[in-house]
Design a protein around this motif. Structure first.
Motif, PDB file in Angstrom:
ATOM      1  N   ASN A  10      47.674 -28.194  48.262  1.00 41.61           N
ATOM      2  CA  ASN A  10      49.092 -27.988  47.932  1.00 41.61           C
ATOM      3  C   ASN A  10      50.033 -28.576  48.974  1.00 41.61           C
ATOM      4  OD1 ASN A  10      48.572 -26.523  45.534  1.00 41.61           O
ATOM      5  ND2 ASN A  10      47.994 -24.782  46.786  1.00 41.61           N
ATOM      6  N   GLY A  11      49.545 -29.486  49.784  1.00 39.71           N
ATOM      7  CA  GLY A  11      50.375 -30.092  50.817  1.00 39.71           C
ATOM      8  C   GLY A  11      50.318 -29.316  52.120  1.00 39.71           C
ATOM      9  N   ILE A  12      50.916 -29.862  53.144  1.00 36.77           N
ATOM     10  CA  ILE A  12      50.926 -29.245  54.469  1.00 36.77           C
ATOM     11  C   ILE A  12      51.857 -28.036  54.434  1.00 36.77           C
ATOM     12  CG2 ILE A  12      51.537 -29.611  56.884  1.00 36.77           C
ATOM     13  CD1 ILE A  12      50.866 -32.590  56.405  1.00 36.77           C
ATOM     14  N   PRO A  13      51.410 -26.903  54.973  1.00 34.35           N
ATOM     15  CA  PRO A  13      52.272 -25.719  54.979  1.00 34.35           C
ATOM     16  C   PRO A  13      53.562 -25.974  55.765  1.00 34.35           C
ATOM     17  CG  PRO A  13      50.023 -25.138  55.551  1.00 34.35           C
ATOM     18  CD  PRO A  13      50.098 -26.629  55.535  1.00 34.35           C
ATOM     19  N   SER A  14      54.627 -25.316  55.330  1.00 36.10           N
ATOM     20  CA  SER A  14      55.920 -25.497  55.996  1.00 36.10           C
ATOM     21  C   SER A  14      55.964 -24.744  57.319  1.00 36.10           C
ATOM     22  CB  SER A  14      57.044 -24.986  55.096  1.00 36.10           C
ATOM     23  OG  SER A  14      56.954 -23.577  54.988  1.00 36.10           O
ATOM     24  N   ARG A  15      56.978 -25.049  58.089  1.00 39.61           N
ATOM     25  CA  ARG A  15      57.186 -24.395  59.375  1.00 39.61           C
ATOM     26  C   ARG A  15      57.339 -22.885  59.186  1.00 39.61           C
ATOM     27  NH1 ARG A  15      62.185 -25.828  63.407  1.00 39.61           N
ATOM     28  NH2 ARG A  15      61.598 -24.396  65.066  1.00 39.61           N
ATOM     29  N   SER A  16      58.069 -22.479  58.156  1.00 36.95           N
ATOM     30  CA  SER A  16      58.269 -21.048  57.920  1.00 36.95           C
ATOM     31  C   SER A  16      56.960 -20.350  57.551  1.00 36.95           C
ATOM     32  CB  SER A  16      59.331 -20.812  56.848  1.00 36.95           C
ATOM     33  OG  SER A  16      58.930 -21.374  55.623  1.00 36.95           O
ATOM     34  N   THR A  17      56.064 -21.053  56.864  1.00 33.66           N
ATOM     35  CA  THR A  17      54.761 -20.477  56.539  1.00 33.66           C
ATOM     36  C   THR A  17      53.964 -20.234  57.808  1.00 33.66           C
ATOM     37  OG1 THR A  17      54.723 -21.546  54.381  1.00 33.66           O
ATOM     38  CG2 THR A  17      52.602 -20.842  55.279  1.00 33.66           C
ATOM     39  N   PHE A  18      53.941 -21.234  58.705  1.00 38.34           N
ATOM     40  CA  PHE A  18      53.248 -21.052  59.983  1.00 38.34           C
ATOM     41  C   PHE A  18      53.865 -19.897  60.767  1.00 38.34           C
ATOM     42  CE2 PHE A  18      51.682 -25.461  59.411  1.00 38.34           C
ATOM     43  CZ  PHE A  18      50.350 -25.230  59.653  1.00 38.34           C
ATOM     44  N   ASN A  19      55.195 -19.798  60.772  1.00 39.88           N
ATOM     45  CA  ASN A  19      55.862 -18.706  61.484  1.00 39.88           C
ATOM     46  C   ASN A  19      55.439 -17.350  60.937  1.00 39.88           C
ATOM     47  OD1 ASN A  19      57.274 -20.267  63.311  1.00 39.88           O
ATOM     48  ND2 ASN A  19      59.091 -20.421  62.028  1.00 39.88           N
ATOM     49  N   ARG A  20      55.383 -17.213  59.616  1.00 43.75           N
ATOM     50  CA  ARG A  20      54.979 -15.945  59.007  1.00 43.75           C
ATOM     51  C   ARG A  20      53.548 -15.581  59.395  1.00 43.75           C
ATOM     52  NH1 ARG A  20      57.461 -18.120  54.475  1.00 43.75           N
ATOM     53  NH2 ARG A  20      55.458 -18.504  53.485  1.00 43.75           N
ATOM     54  N   VAL A  21      52.667 -16.563  59.363  1.00 40.04           N
ATOM     55  CA  VAL A  21      51.262 -16.313  59.699  1.00 40.04           C
ATOM     56  C   VAL A  21      51.131 -15.896  61.159  1.00 40.04           C
ATOM     57  CG1 VAL A  21      48.993 -17.393  59.987  1.00 40.04           C
ATOM     58  CG2 VAL A  21      50.329 -17.811  57.914  1.00 40.04           C
ATOM     59  N   PHE A  22      51.768 -16.619  62.063  1.00 42.12           N
ATOM     60  CA  PHE A  22      51.638 -16.307  63.485  1.00 42.12           C
ATOM     61  C   PHE A  22      52.288 -14.980  63.846  1.00 42.12           C
ATOM     62  CE2 PHE A  22      50.784 -20.941  63.984  1.00 42.12           C
ATOM     63  CZ  PHE A  22      49.506 -20.790  64.503  1.00 42.12           C
ATOM     64  N   ASP A  26      47.788 -10.451  65.819  1.00 43.11           N
ATOM     65  CA  ASP A  26      47.848  -9.626  67.014  1.00 43.11           C
ATOM     66  C   ASP A  26      47.636 -10.553  68.217  1.00 43.11           C
ATOM     67  OD1 ASP A  26      46.035  -8.097  69.175  1.00 43.11           O
ATOM     68  OD2 ASP A  26      47.432  -6.687  68.214  1.00 43.11           O
ATOM     69  N   PRO A  27      48.587 -10.614  69.148  1.00 49.18           N
ATOM     70  CA  PRO A  27      48.484 -11.558  70.272  1.00 49.18           C
ATOM     71  C   PRO A  27      47.217 -11.374  71.103  1.00 49.18           C
ATOM     72  CG  PRO A  27      50.681 -10.615  70.195  1.00 49.18           C
ATOM     73  CD  PRO A  27      49.842  -9.868  69.191  1.00 49.18           C
ATOM     74  N   ASN A  28      46.802 -10.144  71.348  1.00 50.16           N
ATOM     75  CA  ASN A  28      45.605  -9.918  72.168  1.00 50.16           C
ATOM     76  C   ASN A  28      44.343 -10.360  71.445  1.00 50.16           C
ATOM     77  OD1 ASN A  28      47.050  -8.801  74.330  1.00 50.16           O
ATOM     78  ND2 ASN A  28      47.105  -6.816  73.304  1.00 50.16           N
ATOM     79  N   GLN A  29      44.242 -10.065  70.170  1.00 48.08           N
ATOM     80  CA  GLN A  29      43.073 -10.503  69.411  1.00 48.08           C
ATOM     81  C   GLN A  29      43.031 -12.018  69.301  1.00 48.08           C
ATOM     82  OE1 GLN A  29      43.171  -8.400  65.681  1.00 48.08           O
ATOM     83  NE2 GLN A  29      41.997  -6.687  66.503  1.00 48.08           N
ATOM     84  N   PHE A  30      44.188 -12.635  69.096  1.00 44.62           N
ATOM     85  CA  PHE A  30      44.241 -14.093  69.012  1.00 44.62           C
ATOM     86  C   PHE A  30      43.820 -14.717  70.336  1.00 44.62           C
ATOM     87  CE2 PHE A  30      46.367 -18.199  69.386  1.00 44.62           C
ATOM     88  CZ  PHE A  30      45.916 -18.806  68.238  1.00 44.62           C
ATOM     89  N   GLU A  31      44.310 -14.149  71.447  1.00 35.56           N
ATOM     90  CA  GLU A  31      43.942 -14.671  72.764  1.00 35.56           C
ATOM     91  C   GLU A  31      42.437 -14.582  72.976  1.00 35.56           C
ATOM     92  OE1 GLU A  31      45.132 -14.078  77.451  1.00 35.56           O
ATOM     93  OE2 GLU A  31      45.483 -12.439  76.046  1.00 35.56           O
ATOM     94  N   ASN A  32      41.852 -13.438  72.630  1.00 34.91           N
ATOM     95  CA  ASN A  32      40.403 -13.279  72.790  1.00 34.91           C
ATOM     96  C   ASN A  32      39.624 -14.258  71.920  1.00 34.91           C
ATOM     97  OD1 ASN A  32      40.723 -11.216  74.644  1.00 34.91           O
ATOM     98  ND2 ASN A  32      40.623  -9.609  73.095  1.00 34.91           N
ATOM     99  N   ALA A  33      40.037 -14.405  70.665  1.00 36.57           N
ATOM    100  CA  ALA A  33      39.356 -15.326  69.763  1.00 36.57           C
ATOM    101  C   ALA A  33      39.482 -16.762  70.244  1.00 36.57           C
ATOM    102  CB  ALA A  33      39.924 -15.193  68.349  1.00 36.57           C
ATOM    103  N   PHE A  34      40.683 -17.138  70.705  1.00 33.77           N
ATOM    104  CA  PHE A  34      40.892 -18.495  71.195  1.00 33.77           C
ATOM    105  C   PHE A  34      40.059 -18.754  72.436  1.00 33.77           C
ATOM    106  CE2 PHE A  34      43.126 -21.685  73.734  1.00 33.77           C
ATOM    107  CZ  PHE A  34      43.209 -22.709  72.811  1.00 33.77           C
TER     108      PHE A  34
END
Length: 57
Positions: A10-22, A26-34
């Motif tokens: 469906n095309g590249i997600p928009s900036r607002s879509t990325f913002n909603r997802v991020f 959870d910042p701590n879980q994301f940091e650990n996963a990354f």
């Protein structure tokens, strides 16, 4: 090159879509996963370099 490797139906997600997802992450879980992902990539790279007989500094 990335476009040839990735099919986005469906095309590249928009900036607002990325913002909603991020915002939902959870910042701590994301940091650990990354961190775990990064360590795995580094380990793979070290194995390749060692296999080539090179040294990492």
């Amino acid at each position: 090159m990335a476009a040839a490797l990735t099919v986005v139906e469906n095309g590249i997600p928009s900036r607002s879509t990325f913002n909603r997802v991020f915002r939902l992450l959870d910042p701590n879980q994301f940091e650990n996963a990354f961190f775990c992902w990064k360590q795995g990539r580094l380990s793979s790279f070290q194995q390749i370099v060692t296999g080539l007989g090179l040294a990492m500094r």
